[in-house]
Design a protein around this motif. Structure first.
Motif, PDB file in Angstrom:
ATOM      1  N   ARG A  32       0.833  -1.202   0.000  1.00  0.00           N
ATOM      2  CA  ARG A  32       0.000   0.000   0.000  1.00  0.00           C
ATOM      3  C   ARG A  32       0.866   1.249   0.000  1.00  0.00           C
ATOM      4  NH1 ARG A  32      -1.847   3.733   3.597  1.00  0.00           N
ATOM      5  NH2 ARG A  32      -4.022   4.418   3.461  1.00  0.00           N
ATOM      6  N   SER A  46       0.227   5.626  -0.001  1.00  0.00           N
ATOM      7  CA  SER A  46      -0.632   6.808  -0.043  1.00  0.00           C
ATOM      8  C   SER A  46       0.282   8.024  -0.003  1.00  0.00           C
ATOM      9  CB  SER A  46      -1.602   6.821   1.143  1.00  0.00           C
ATOM     10  OG  SER A  46      -2.407   7.981   1.115  1.00  0.00           O
ATOM     11  N   MET A  86      -2.636   3.744  -3.695  1.00  0.00           N
ATOM     12  CA  MET A  86      -2.361   2.594  -4.557  1.00  0.00           C
ATOM     13  C   MET A  86      -2.177   1.350  -3.710  1.00  0.00           C
ATOM     14  SD  MET A  86       0.245   4.001  -7.483  1.00  0.00           S
ATOM     15  CE  MET A  86      -0.330   5.152  -8.736  1.00  0.00           C
ATOM     16  N   LYS A  87      -2.724   0.239  -4.213  1.00  0.00           N
ATOM     17  CA  LYS A  87      -2.598  -1.026  -3.488  1.00  0.00           C
ATOM     18  C   LYS A  87      -2.307  -2.156  -4.465  1.00  0.00           C
ATOM     19  CE  LYS A  87      -5.286  -2.103  -0.092  1.00  0.00           C
ATOM     20  NZ  LYS A  87      -6.451  -2.424   0.757  1.00  0.00           N
ATOM     21  N   VAL A 142      -4.963  -4.932  -8.299  1.00  0.00           N
ATOM     22  CA  VAL A 142      -4.339  -3.610  -8.282  1.00  0.00           C
ATOM     23  C   VAL A 142      -5.455  -2.580  -8.145  1.00  0.00           C
ATOM     24  CG1 VAL A 142      -2.902  -1.938  -9.500  1.00  0.00           C
ATOM     25  CG2 VAL A 142      -2.459  -4.393  -9.785  1.00  0.00           C
ATOM     26  N   HIS A 143      -5.264  -1.647  -7.226  1.00  0.00           N
ATOM     27  CA  HIS A 143      -6.281  -0.636  -6.939  1.00  0.00           C
ATOM     28  C   HIS A 143      -5.613   0.736  -6.894  1.00  0.00           C
ATOM     29  CE1 HIS A 143      -9.014  -3.920  -5.659  1.00  0.00           C
ATOM     30  NE2 HIS A 143      -7.857  -4.480  -5.314  1.00  0.00           N
ATOM     31  N   VAL A 144      -6.157   1.664  -7.668  1.00  0.00           N
ATOM     32  CA  VAL A 144      -5.581   3.005  -7.753  1.00  0.00           C
ATOM     33  C   VAL A 144      -6.685   4.032  -7.582  1.00  0.00           C
ATOM     34  CG1 VAL A 144      -4.284   4.632  -9.179  1.00  0.00           C
ATOM     35  CG2 VAL A 144      -3.817   2.170  -9.364  1.00  0.00           C
ATOM     36  N   ALA A 203      -6.358   7.440 -12.988  1.00  0.00           N
ATOM     37  CA  ALA A 203      -6.327   6.049 -12.520  1.00  0.00           C
ATOM     38  C   ALA A 203      -6.812   5.085 -13.594  1.00  0.00           C
ATOM     39  CB  ALA A 203      -7.177   5.906 -11.257  1.00  0.00           C
ATOM     40  N   GLY A 222       2.456   6.718 -11.583  1.00  0.00           N
ATOM     41  CA  GLY A 222       2.435   5.291 -11.820  1.00  0.00           C
ATOM     42  C   GLY A 222       3.668   4.551 -11.353  1.00  0.00           C
ATOM     43  N   GLU A 265       4.934   4.422  -8.627  1.00  0.00           N
ATOM     44  CA  GLU A 265       4.754   3.874  -7.278  1.00  0.00           C
ATOM     45  C   GLU A 265       4.392   2.393  -7.329  1.00  0.00           C
ATOM     46  OE1 GLU A 265       5.225   4.989  -3.255  1.00  0.00           O
ATOM     47  OE2 GLU A 265       5.455   6.163  -5.093  1.00  0.00           O
ATOM     48  N   LEU A 266       3.764   1.971  -8.428  1.00  0.00           N
ATOM     49  CA  LEU A 266       3.356   0.572  -8.539  1.00  0.00           C
ATOM     50  C   LEU A 266       4.542  -0.378  -8.647  1.00  0.00           C
ATOM     51  CD1 LEU A 266       0.321   0.943 -10.970  1.00  0.00           C
ATOM     52  CD2 LEU A 266       0.234   0.326  -8.550  1.00  0.00           C
TER      53      LEU A 266
END
Length: 460
Positions: free
Chosen positions: A376, A378, A395-396, A409-411, A416, A447, A449-450
């Motif tokens: 995770r 933030s 982002m997760k 994947v969750h943004v 997003a 992006g 960060e992913l």
């Protein structure tokens, strides 16, 4: 006449009922294989998405987001005069674009050799449809139902007739000064965000304790916090009745309080368009959701009748309807059978902030895989550092602990939807967390960060 292998003759190989995304794709692909195809559409070719759904709504989302851009510009040294929004200009240009796209759909069908019939069609038997206006009967070797779904109102609420739905919202001639949006799904969330951004005093009311049921819990919470800053967000609340008054609409809420608005937009659900379609004549029974049951290849219990898109209620998304229509045509007319995988669907909610999702959330991943790792992040996006805007990106990554495969994947944040489209390729291919880790970051971007999250924040 078309002669089948069993010596029966038919007027056409394929008759498609419904000119939305799924029906249009199926008709074009089938015609490309040499099938003689007719398509009946009683309203406008293009369906919900093009005519009164995702396309015109996304244009309205763009319109609303300029307000934030104007405000943010000052932090970067721009002096921007006080902006003024003209609903009539936006509406005229939006409607013109919809008409342009409708024309393209019709032209492409014509080029493919598909005959468009601008009438309502109903099923009379396993191989016959009747055109309601002309009374003409057309026989077909295969019938495809692609009539979509429609928004529904709460019929038991007194005064429900005064509300509008996501169909009529595009017909509004003026921007409502005060609007109440009822619902907690993506349609309600998106329209509430649009009207708040365009300047309406917006209330979003939902009977649940969080928006977007079925999404990741942290995404739901973060969106609720963001929306509470942008509008009047009322959770755990219901509408009991509406009445027309001199100032607009008087709304009585579940707690006994009242409010007055100019418009009430109800977005509490959609239902498949099966009424009056003639399903009884061929013995097709709808399911508990009002949808047409089909198998993996979109075939109903009647071998010559298929159905795709929202009318089947498998996954009510335009790209799914398109894929189902294409798979149907390849299977039935192209001798290339394949079925759509409904288990892994990238999707976006065009709220502000925007949401992009592919795969499982924490709860469903844990139920499916048992041990999972959750990554995770933030953070405040770079743009907000100078604009001063109070916003966060969330982002997760959800990872299967046994295989290291990224299963969700969750943004939440700007663009997003664009991010999740690209990430969806990797997740669909079965990428692992190690694959993400060895991908070089594009800096400075949101992006990146992913591919830079290294330490899980949760497991189990």
């Amino acid at each position: 006449m078309i002669q089948d292998s069993d010596s029966h003759t038919y007027d056409v190989d394929l008759f498609v009922i419904g000119g939305g995304s799924g029906g249009v794709r199926a008709a074009r692909i089938a015609a490309g294989y040499g099938a003689r195809v007719k398509l009946a559409e009683e309203y406008r070719v293009g369906g919900t998405c093009v005519i009164r759904g995702c396309v015109p709504k996304k244009l309205m989302v763009y319109a609303g987001r300029f307000q934030d851009e104007f405000e943010d510009a000052a932090g970067f040294g721009w002096s921007v005069p006080a902006p003024r929004f003209d609903w009539s200009v936006m509406k005229a240009r939006r409607d013109a674009e919809v008409t342009r796209l409708e024309g393209i759909y019709g032209t492409n069908l014509g080029k493919a050799g598909v005959e468009i019939v601008p009438q309502r069609a109903v099923i009379e038997d396993a191989h016959t449809v009747r055109l309601v206006d002309s009374g003409e009967r057309v026989t077909a070797r295969i019938i495809l139902i692609a009539v979509g779904a429609r928004p529904v109102k709460e019929p038991l609420i007194p005064g429900a007739e005064f509300a509008i739905t996501s169909n009529e919202v595009f017909d509004l001639e003026t921007l409502p000064e005060r609007i109440l949006v009822v619902g907690g799904g993506y349609i309600a969330v998106e329209f509430a965000g649009v009207f708040a951004s365009l300047g309406s005093r917006t209330t979003l009311l939902h009977r649940g304790d969080k928006l977007l049921r079925g999404f990741d819990e942290e995404i739901r919470e973060a969106l609720g916090e963001a929306y509470a800053k942008r509008m009047d967000l009322r959770l755990n609340q219901t509408v009991e009745c509406l009445e027309r008054v001199a100032g607009g609409l008087k709304v009585t809420l579940g707690d006994g309080s009242h409010m007055e608005v100019d418009q009430l937009l109800t977005a509490t659900g959609r239902r498949p368009n099966v009424e009056g379609l003639g399903l009884d004549a061929v013995g097709i029974e709808i399911d508990a959701a009002g949808a047409i049951p089909v198998d993996a290849f979109s075939q109903t219990r009647v071998p010559s009748i298929y159905a795709v898109g929202d009318v089947t209620n498998r996954a009510a998304l335009t790209p799914i309807a398109i894929r189902e229509g294409h798979a149907f045509a390849d299977t039935v007319f192209g001798n290339k059978p394949w079925a759509v995988d409904h288990g892994l669907i990238p999707t976006a909610v065009f709220s502000t902030p925007e949401i992009g999702v592919v795969g499982h959330n924490e709860d469903t991943a844990r139920a499916r895989y048992g041990a999972i790792d959750v990554y995770r992040s933030s953070f405040r996006p770079m743009k907000a550092t100078l604009s001063g805007r109070d916003e966060k990106v969330l982002m997760k990554l959800i990872v299967d602990g046994a295989s290291d495969r990224v299963v969700g994947v969750h943004v939440l944040g700007h663009d997003a939807g664009e991010i999740i489209q690209a990430v969806g390729i990797a997740v669909t291919m079965g990428a692992t967390k190690a694959d993400f880790d060895r991908t070089i970051a594009v800096h400075p971007t949101v992006g990146e960060e992913l591919v830079t999250m290294r330490s899980p924040v949760g497991a189990g």
